[in-house]
Write a protein that holds these residues in place. Structure first.
Motif, mmCIF file in Angstrom:
data_model
loop_
_atom_site.group_PDB
_atom_site.id
_atom_site.type_symbol
_atom_site.label_atom_id
_atom_site.label_comp_id
_atom_site.label_asym_id
_atom_site.label_seq_id
_atom_site.Cartn_x
_atom_site.Cartn_y
_atom_site.Cartn_z
ATOM 1 N N GLY A 118 26.012 33.654 -9.192
ATOM 2 C CA GLY A 118 27.026 32.528 -9.631
ATOM 3 C C GLY A 118 25.776 31.239 -10.558
ATOM 4 O O GLY A 118 25.537 30.869 -11.256
ATOM 5 N N GLU A 119 24.659 30.937 -9.359
ATOM 6 C CA GLU A 119 23.410 30.243 -9.997
ATOM 7 C C GLU A 119 22.968 30.548 -11.103
ATOM 8 O O GLU A 119 22.432 30.328 -12.081
ATOM 9 N N ARG A 120 22.999 32.167 -10.919
ATOM 10 C CA ARG A 120 21.602 33.438 -11.669
ATOM 11 C C ARG A 120 22.464 32.850 -13.042
ATOM 12 O O ARG A 120 21.257 32.748 -14.093
ATOM 13 N N VAL A 121 23.281 33.929 -12.627
ATOM 14 C CA VAL A 121 24.691 33.872 -14.636
ATOM 15 C C VAL A 121 24.806 32.693 -15.083
ATOM 16 O O VAL A 121 24.033 32.512 -16.432
ATOM 17 N N GLU A 122 24.743 31.944 -14.644
ATOM 18 C CA GLU A 122 24.926 30.258 -15.105
ATOM 19 C C GLU A 122 23.179 29.751 -15.982
ATOM 20 O O GLU A 122 23.996 29.637 -17.207
ATOM 21 N N ALA A 123 22.478 30.450 -14.761
ATOM 22 C CA ALA A 123 20.802 29.638 -16.038
ATOM 23 C C ALA A 123 20.703 30.227 -16.728
ATOM 24 O O ALA A 123 19.908 29.917 -18.148
ATOM 25 N N LEU A 166 20.580 42.483 -25.563
ATOM 26 C CA LEU A 166 19.837 41.472 -26.060
ATOM 27 C C LEU A 166 18.693 41.061 -25.678
ATOM 28 O O LEU A 166 17.827 41.285 -25.068
ATOM 29 N N ASP A 167 18.131 39.707 -26.635
ATOM 30 C CA ASP A 167 16.769 39.694 -26.258
ATOM 31 C C ASP A 167 17.085 37.876 -25.798
ATOM 32 O O ASP A 167 17.317 37.219 -26.521
ATOM 33 N N GLY A 168 16.716 38.043 -24.222
ATOM 34 C CA GLY A 168 16.575 36.294 -23.790
ATOM 35 C C GLY A 168 18.030 36.679 -23.400
ATOM 36 O O GLY A 168 18.928 37.348 -23.297
ATOM 37 N N ALA A 169 18.329 35.138 -23.728
ATOM 38 C CA ALA A 169 19.651 35.186 -23.345
ATOM 39 C C ALA A 169 20.550 34.509 -23.973
ATOM 40 O O ALA A 169 21.373 33.594 -24.211
ATOM 41 N N ASP A 195 19.298 41.938 -14.816
ATOM 42 C CA ASP A 195 18.755 42.624 -15.192
ATOM 43 C C ASP A 195 19.717 43.370 -16.594
ATOM 44 O O ASP A 195 19.304 43.383 -17.577
ATOM 45 N N ALA A 196 20.959 43.973 -15.594
ATOM 46 C CA ALA A 196 21.726 44.356 -16.929
ATOM 47 C C ALA A 196 22.429 42.766 -17.607
ATOM 48 O O ALA A 196 22.481 42.850 -18.428
ATOM 49 N N VAL A 197 22.390 41.955 -17.360
ATOM 50 C CA VAL A 197 23.224 40.381 -17.330
ATOM 51 C C VAL A 197 22.167 39.936 -18.462
ATOM 52 O O VAL A 197 22.151 39.800 -20.081
ATOM 53 N N ARG A 214 22.591 33.127 -18.537
ATOM 54 C CA ARG A 214 23.771 32.975 -19.409
ATOM 55 C C ARG A 214 25.640 32.466 -19.521
ATOM 56 O O ARG A 214 25.891 32.935 -18.445
ATOM 57 N N PRO A 215 25.032 31.393 -19.596
ATOM 58 C CA PRO A 215 26.338 30.193 -19.312
ATOM 59 C C PRO A 215 27.122 30.553 -20.227
ATOM 60 O O PRO A 215 28.461 29.621 -19.685
ATOM 61 N N ASP A 216 27.216 31.981 -20.940
ATOM 62 C CA ASP A 216 28.565 31.437 -21.484
ATOM 63 C C ASP A 216 29.731 32.813 -20.875
ATOM 64 O O ASP A 216 30.824 33.054 -21.286
ATOM 65 N N VAL A 217 28.646 33.469 -20.264
ATOM 66 C CA VAL A 217 29.194 34.655 -19.247
ATOM 67 C C VAL A 217 30.076 34.239 -18.418
ATOM 68 O O VAL A 217 29.306 33.197 -17.339
#
Length: 420
Positions: free
Chosen positions: A262-267, A35-38, A204-206, A269-272
């Motif tokens: 959870g907050e980092r993932v949501e911020a 991905l390039d960004g989110a 970094d992977a996400v 990649r909210p689709d993940v």
């Protein structure tokens, strides 16, 4: 496969019409794994699928349990093994793989934070000659499978000698971050700098790959070893603050990890989806009236994982408790635990998938070829159960082959899409 980024904004600029853009994205979605960004990558589904149910398999890389089958295989051999594995997963009408990409504070992608995994080449830090994670995601998506990136947050090594780690390993650069326990090395969860670092390393992977889920297993603090004490008393003295109990402080450390991740993932990649596969018993009723009618090891006190609180606080999108016992087990009855977990998630919006012990099939008379199918039959009485994940994929190809064939015959007559 060489590393590449999916340049979404460039694709938009080059598209001269909406029709051309949609067509380009549809074609690219099957193969784009970075991905390039989110940017979320759409995938074309099978419109004929009517049922929604998660059907997953864990793919363990630590100690080469599942993939790759041994360290040091050529890149071509590793890729072929994975392709063959996925094709068998599809044949079983499963729709998701949970692949362990950070098993021991190392990486299955070119991470700027941690070395290449030893389980790829046999030497920690050894370049495998391609980007495994890009290939793993690409091939899963090409078959319509969800790809959940499975991380172990705090395990550093399955042995206890720091000098055997790669010279530039963060655990060697920062020896105060780790402790030895039970013949293994762990990052100390009580050090705030450690908690920040492991999240950055995993994110970094996400941030850079088109994963569909972020998945933690049940290893937070290490499982108890007889005669040993976790050597974090000095850490508690430094960072324990107003906590009177070291156990409560440890649970708070893990609570913070789960909430913050959870907050980092949501911020980003909210689709993940973000989920955890905890040990199958939270607390026994003898310890807490809210616990299950069981008498086994409690994750709340053994590894300091307050899973029930994570659900109540909405810190996770799903749970996959490892209910690794048969129906009728004297200390931890599957028929008791599944209803208990269903009650925990009821009305919360947190999805529930059940972790199934395929590895136990054939281990004794209780684990015959019908046991897994009987589990899924029992699950049907609990609408909160949205699917199952099997540990692990190698068992589905060996000792549990007949059992999963029975599951397919009894329960997987048609393909299903994972829950949105």
């Amino acid at each position: 496969m060489s590393r590449f980024r999916f340049r979404f904004r460039s694709a938009v600029a080059l598209a001269t019409a909406v029709g051309l853009l949609c067509s380009a994205l549809t074609v690219a979605s099957a193969s784009a794994s970075r991905l390039d960004g989110a940017v979320a990558l759409p995938r074309t589904g099978d419109e004929s699928r009517q049922e929604t149910q998660l059907r997953g398999a864990w793919v363990s890389s630590v100690s080469n349990i599942d993939w790759p089958s041994s360290a040091g295989l050529s890149a071509a051999a590793q890729r072929q093994e994975y392709v063959d594995l996925l094709d068998e997963v599809v044949d079983l009408r499963l729709n998701a793989v949970f692949v362990q990409i950070r098993p021991t504070a190392d990486a299955f992608w070119p991470s700027p934070h941690e070395p290449w995994s030893q389980w790829l080449t046999g030497t920690q830090g050894g370049d495998p000659g391609y980007d495994p994670l890009a290939f793993l995601v690409e091939q899963a998506h090409a078959r319509g499978l969800e790809f959940h990136a499975w991380f172990n947050p705090y395990r550093v090594s399955t042995q206890s000698d720091p000098s055997r780690l790669a010279p530039d390993h963060p655990a060697r650069v920062n020896p105060e971050w780790i402790f030895q326990y039970g013949g293994r090395l762990y990052y100390d969860p009580g050090i705030p700098e450690v908690r920040e670092f492991v999240q950055v390393a995993m994110m970094d992977a996400v941030e850079n790959y088109a994963v569909d889920g972020v998945h933690f297993d049940d290893y937070f603090y290490p499982y108890p070893v007889s005669g040993e004490t976790i050597p974090d008393q000095d850490t508690f003295a430094e960072f324990g603050g107003d906590f009177a109990s070291i156990a409560d402080w440890r649970r708070d450390n893990i609570d913070q990890l789960v909430r913050e991740m959870g907050e980092r993932v949501e911020a980003v990649r909210p689709d993940v989806d973000f989920g955890v596969s905890p040990f199958g018993i939270w607390r026994n009723r003898s310890s807490d009236p809210n616990g299950s009618d069981t008498s086994g090891l409690e994750s709340y006190s053994a590894i300091f994982a307050d899973t029930r609180r994570w659900v109540q606080q909405g810190w996770v999108d799903y749970l996959t408790p490892q209910v690794y016992w048969e129906i009728g087990h004297s200390a931890a009855d599957y028929a008791v635990l599944v209803p208990w977990w269903a009650d925990v998630v009821a009305g919360t919006g947190v999805r529930l998938y059940i972790g199934q012990a395929a590895y136990k099939v054939g281990s004794d008379s209780a684990w015959d070829t019908a046991e897994l199918s009987e589990h899924l039959t029992l699950n049907q009485a609990h609408p909160e159960v949205g699917g199952d994940v099997y540990f692990s994929v190698s068992s589905l190809r060996t000792n549990a082959a007949a059992a999963i064939a029975r599951v397919v015959e009894d329960h997987y007559g048609e393909a299903a899409d994972p829950p949105a």
